[in-house]
Design an enzyme around this catalytic site. Structure first.
Site, PDB file in Angstrom:
ATOM      1  N   CYS A  12      -1.444  -5.896  -7.270  1.00 24.27           N
ATOM      2  CA  CYS A  12       0.014  -5.825  -7.182  1.00 24.27           C
ATOM      3  C   CYS A  12       0.388  -4.943  -5.995  1.00 24.27           C
ATOM      4  CB  CYS A  12       0.587  -5.247  -8.469  1.00 24.27           C
ATOM      5  SG  CYS A  12       0.088  -3.522  -8.764  1.00 24.27           S
ATOM      6  N   HIS A  41      -7.592   1.905 -11.488  1.00 27.37           N
ATOM      7  CA  HIS A  41      -8.653   1.720 -12.472  1.00 27.37           C
ATOM      8  C   HIS A  41      -9.475   0.470 -12.154  1.00 27.37           C
ATOM      9  CE1 HIS A  41      -6.744   4.458 -15.759  1.00 27.37           C
ATOM     10  NE2 HIS A  41      -7.601   5.098 -14.995  1.00 27.37           N
ATOM     11  N   HIS A  74      -1.217   6.390 -10.526  1.00 28.38           N
ATOM     12  CA  HIS A  74      -0.719   6.655 -11.867  1.00 28.38           C
ATOM     13  C   HIS A  74       0.302   7.790 -11.910  1.00 28.38           C
ATOM     14  CE1 HIS A  74      -4.938   5.163 -12.135  1.00 28.38           C
ATOM     15  NE2 HIS A  74      -4.363   4.304 -12.949  1.00 28.38           N
ATOM     16  N   CYS A  96       2.736   4.930  -7.723  1.00 25.27           N
ATOM     17  CA  CYS A  96       3.471   3.668  -7.632  1.00 25.27           C
ATOM     18  C   CYS A  96       4.969   3.936  -7.743  1.00 25.27           C
ATOM     19  CB  CYS A  96       3.028   2.731  -8.751  1.00 25.27           C
ATOM     20  SG  CYS A  96       3.990   1.195  -8.823  1.00 25.27           S
ATOM     21  N   HIS A 124      -3.344   8.322 -21.505  1.00 26.12           N
ATOM     22  CA  HIS A 124      -3.433   7.508 -20.287  1.00 26.12           C
ATOM     23  C   HIS A 124      -2.920   8.328 -19.107  1.00 26.12           C
ATOM     24  CE1 HIS A 124      -2.514   4.351 -17.353  1.00 26.12           C
ATOM     25  NE2 HIS A 124      -3.338   3.574 -18.025  1.00 26.12           N
ATOM     26  N   GLU A 126      -1.130   7.675 -16.551  1.00 28.49           N
ATOM     27  CA  GLU A 126       0.291   7.497 -16.246  1.00 28.49           C
ATOM     28  C   GLU A 126       1.160   8.251 -17.244  1.00 28.49           C
ATOM     29  OE1 GLU A 126       3.753   4.104 -16.383  1.00 28.49           O
ATOM     30  OE2 GLU A 126       1.733   3.432 -15.853  1.00 28.49           O
ATOM     31  N   THR A 164       4.476   1.717 -17.614  1.00 27.60           N
ATOM     32  CA  THR A 164       4.758   0.489 -16.867  1.00 27.60           C
ATOM     33  C   THR A 164       3.784  -0.641 -17.157  1.00 27.60           C
ATOM     34  OG1 THR A 164       3.406   1.162 -14.969  1.00 27.60           O
ATOM     35  CG2 THR A 164       5.732   1.808 -14.955  1.00 27.60           C
ATOM     36  N   CYS A 194       6.798  -2.991 -15.285  1.00 30.50           N
ATOM     37  CA  CYS A 194       6.355  -3.451 -13.972  1.00 30.50           C
ATOM     38  C   CYS A 194       6.435  -4.970 -13.818  1.00 30.50           C
ATOM     39  CB  CYS A 194       4.924  -2.968 -13.755  1.00 30.50           C
ATOM     40  SG  CYS A 194       4.094  -3.708 -12.350  1.00 30.50           S
ATOM     41  N   ASN A 224      -3.497  -2.795 -18.157  1.00 30.81           N
ATOM     42  CA  ASN A 224      -2.912  -4.127 -17.996  1.00 30.81           C
ATOM     43  C   ASN A 224      -3.969  -5.216 -18.089  1.00 30.81           C
ATOM     44  OD1 ASN A 224      -3.383  -5.328 -14.997  1.00 30.81           O
ATOM     45  ND2 ASN A 224      -3.285  -3.112 -14.883  1.00 30.81           N
TER      46      ASN A 224
END
Length: 309
Positions: A12, A41, A74, A96, A124, A126, A164, A194, A224
């Site tokens: 992305c 990741h 993140h 991001c 996590h 993020e 996200t 996202c 994701n």
């Protein structure tokens, strides 16, 4: 063997920005360049950057004073930013922009007096970064059952924000549960998750409807990517999350199934090519792609870098 590729898949815009940040920093400033946490990741991406001269660390005390350090996609807590300033580190922030948007939303809700709920995975990177960016107490939850266990008074001013990279459908269920318990709650639409995550989830649902087996190329640490595998599995067909072609098992393909392939947002196209090469050693391939949106999103590189011409 018939192969159908999802569209879109793989990198992305946020991941492209993060990887280019490291690559261009190495070109401009030379090795070593320090990166706090894995930039994204995906082990193949990390290993490739390491070979070019990137040094990955978990904490800033591993970085020499006055060195160049890059924050991962993140995001990081404000205490990490403060520590970097105190140690006179040169910082390139590859967070991001969509993660930074969540940070801003959280700070705005906190400033307006709301009690905050963060829908996300505890631990996590993020989520840890987001918690550290908001100067207020934040409750982290991930499931409808956790919503039902909340002990806020009925009239508490509440707001929610979201990680996200979550499943859009799962997040929508959690938001619906929050609204049932606390009708006054405010928060962004789940469309704020996202765009790339949403596109890949829509694509894997379409893919699962026309194949016998789904391969998701990505890391077990990639939220994701795990979600894509889970969504494919919900369709009742075998679905496997694999890092590369070495993870394939020949017995999966004994019946020459129609195989769908997608990839998480931190997976380079080279790893999809690696999987295709491994499949081609099992049987000749007939490769097609599903129609899907062509993503045109681009994010500007961090200040301090000269964009490639």
């Amino acid at each position: 063997m018939k192969i159908i590729l999802a569209q879109p898949r793989g990198f992305c815009a946020g991941v492209v920005r993060a990887v280019e940040t490291v690559e261009q920093a190495l070109e401009l400033y030379g090795a070593p360049v320090y990166v706090r946490h894995e930039i994204v990741h995906n082990q193949h991406v990390v290993d490739s950057l390491r070979r070019k001269g990137a040094l990955f660390v978990e904490e800033l005390d591993e970085v020499p004073a006055n060195a160049l350090v890059i924050f991962s996609a993140h995001g990081v807590a404000r205490v990490v930013e403060d520590q970097a300033r105190q140690r006179h580190l040169r910082v390139l922030d590859a967070t991001c922009p969509l993660v930074s948007k969540v940070h801003n939303q959280g700070r705005q809700y906190a400033a307006r007096g709301y009690r905050l709920i963060l829908i996300g995975e505890p631990g996590h990177p993020e989520v840890l970064g987001t918690l550290g960016q908001i100067p207020a107490q934040v409750t982290v939850l991930l499931t409808v059952a956790q919503v039902e266990a909340l002990e806020f008074a009925a009239d508490t001013p509440l707001a929610y924000i979201t990680q996200t990279t979550l499943s859009v459908d799962d997040t929508r269920q959690v938001v619906a549960a929050l609204r049932r318990r606390y009708p006054q709650i405010v928060g962004p639409d789940t469309r704020d998750i996202c765009y790339a995550v949403q596109n890949r989830q829509v694509a894997v649902r379409a893919l699962s409807a026309c194949v016998d087996l789904v391969l998701v190329v990505g890391s077990q640490k990639s939220a994701n990517s795990v979600t894509l595998r889970d969504i494919a599995g919900e369709s009742g067909i075998p679905s496997y999350l694999i890092a590369d072609g070495r993870a394939l098992r020949r017995e999966w393909f004994d019946q020459r199934p129609t195989v769908g392939i997608t990839a998480g947002a931190s997976t380079p196209e080279s790893m999809i090519d690696d999987v295709l090469a491994a499949l081609a050693r099992i049987a000749p391939l007939d490769i097609t792609s599903l129609p899907g949106p062509e993503e045109q999103v681009q994010f500007r590189l961090p200040a301090g870098l000269i964009a490639r011409q």
